[in-house]
Design an enzyme around this catalytic site. Sequence first.
Site, PDB file in Angstrom:
ATOM      1  N   PRO A 138       0.777  -1.589  -0.273  1.00 28.56           N
ATOM      2  CA  PRO A 138       0.238  -0.076   0.337  1.00 28.56           C
ATOM      3  C   PRO A 138       0.595   1.004   0.598  1.00 28.56           C
ATOM      4  O   PRO A 138       1.947   1.380   0.608  1.00 28.56           O
ATOM      5  CB  PRO A 138      -0.548  -0.213   1.392  1.00 28.56           C
ATOM      6  CG  PRO A 138      -0.897  -1.641   1.731  1.00 28.56           C
ATOM      7  CD  PRO A 138       0.430  -2.175   0.955  1.00 28.56           C
ATOM      8  N   GLU A 139       0.861   2.176  -1.214  1.00 25.67           N
ATOM      9  CA  GLU A 139       1.444   3.337  -0.855  1.00 25.67           C
ATOM     10  C   GLU A 139       0.178   4.479  -0.547  1.00 25.67           C
ATOM     11  O   GLU A 139      -1.238   3.592   0.162  1.00 25.67           O
ATOM     12  CB  GLU A 139       2.002   3.705  -2.504  1.00 25.67           C
ATOM     13  CG  GLU A 139       2.643   2.455  -2.705  1.00 25.67           C
ATOM     14  CD  GLU A 139       3.624   2.299  -4.106  1.00 25.67           C
ATOM     15  OE1 GLU A 139       3.188   3.890  -4.560  1.00 25.67           O
ATOM     16  OE2 GLU A 139       3.855   1.775  -4.445  1.00 25.67           O
ATOM     17  N   LYS A 144       1.834   7.822   3.938  1.00 24.31           N
ATOM     18  CA  LYS A 144       1.938   6.073   4.227  1.00 24.31           C
ATOM     19  C   LYS A 144       1.511   5.773   5.784  1.00 24.31           C
ATOM     20  O   LYS A 144       1.818   4.696   5.976  1.00 24.31           O
ATOM     21  CB  LYS A 144       3.312   5.495   4.439  1.00 24.31           C
ATOM     22  CG  LYS A 144       3.473   5.231   2.556  1.00 24.31           C
ATOM     23  CD  LYS A 144       4.266   4.277   1.819  1.00 24.31           C
ATOM     24  CE  LYS A 144       4.581   3.825   0.580  1.00 24.31           C
ATOM     25  NZ  LYS A 144       5.996   3.053   0.361  1.00 24.31           N
TER      26      LYS A 144
END
Length: 392
Positions: free
Chosen positions: A2-3, A54
């Site tokens: 995940p970014e 993030k």
Amino acid sequence: MPEGPELHLASCFLNQACRGLVFCGAVEKSPVSRNPEVPFESSAYCISATARGKELRLTLSPLPGAQPTREPLALVFRFGMTGSFQLAPAEALPPHAHLRFYTASPAPRLALCFVDIRRFGRWDLGGEWHPDRGPCVLLEYEQFRENVLRNLADKAFNRPICEALLDQRFFNGIGNYLRAEILFRLRIPPFEKARTVLEALQRHRLSPELTLSQKIRAKLQNPDLLELCHSVPKEVVQLGGKGYGSEQGEEDFAAFRAWLQCYSVPGMSSLRDRNGRTIWFQGDPGPLAPKGGKSRKKKSQETHPGPLDGMEHPPPVIKGPSKTPEAQRDLPEVTVAQQPEEPGLQHDPGAPTVLEKGRRRRRRRQATTGRRRPQKRKADTPSEESGSTAAS
């Protein structure tokens, strides 16, 4: 992994899914998680979320009259490689639900779960953003740009631009697929020195004689690298999905798959940087490319694979209602960078097929001895026959 866009979509999912829900009781942690216990218990509380780069902050706020009387508690999550949130029935928790928040009775109880298959995700108590992470590329663009250009003397910018883009002190929210897409659109070699690329932005100034509309048009038509660090993640948010959309499973990644122009796309080359991360690119890798590094080219395939095929770290699949409208409302109103020219990302047919262990052994033995071992009759070995059929 995940970014920034995935964290932003997760925060929108949480705010919409938890709106109107009342949670109660203690927060449960799975016994296998090495993250800290969450010392929070209340007879009635609500949950809200906000994302920055993030990281995602989850706030537990007791409702008026709730017992025991206490202050809100905030947690900051980092999703690692497979972290995500799901809202599920309390009697049917998803696998790998390592932190759970339960709704109140008498309605069918639900559980908000932090799901993390590989358990690299983290949560910390206190609600403070990590001090070593810079401004968010999505929500704090002006501060982000200033932070980068003000610190070009930092040794981080001696490194290749593809590695510098993963430094969260300066590019908070940029990850592996985003760096590939940004560099590809500008045709910047990934192993060009970062300072060489960014110093040019300090010297570039639009003519003061231009009107405001002319300046905006010039930026839209010719965005620089830092502008794309903002607009490209914004495009991903506007696509929605990524496990937080209305479709289920791989279908929720279809728009993202079609959007990709470079990352794991057939025809693109790849190298591993000095941190072991794969960078996808086209053309010359640049003067700082690792010595002895062998570039691999993505091949195409005639079949139609799923949208996660070929990705280095496929995003997690999460069920939840579509969050795209709210996700777009939370973003600053700026810019759209260059649109995708063609859909891409197909499975690599050059990837080796995994054979049965026994079959591999037999082939190695034949190669070294030149003799074939007599095979047992199929009628004598029904289990091997059925296993071979399944493997093929």
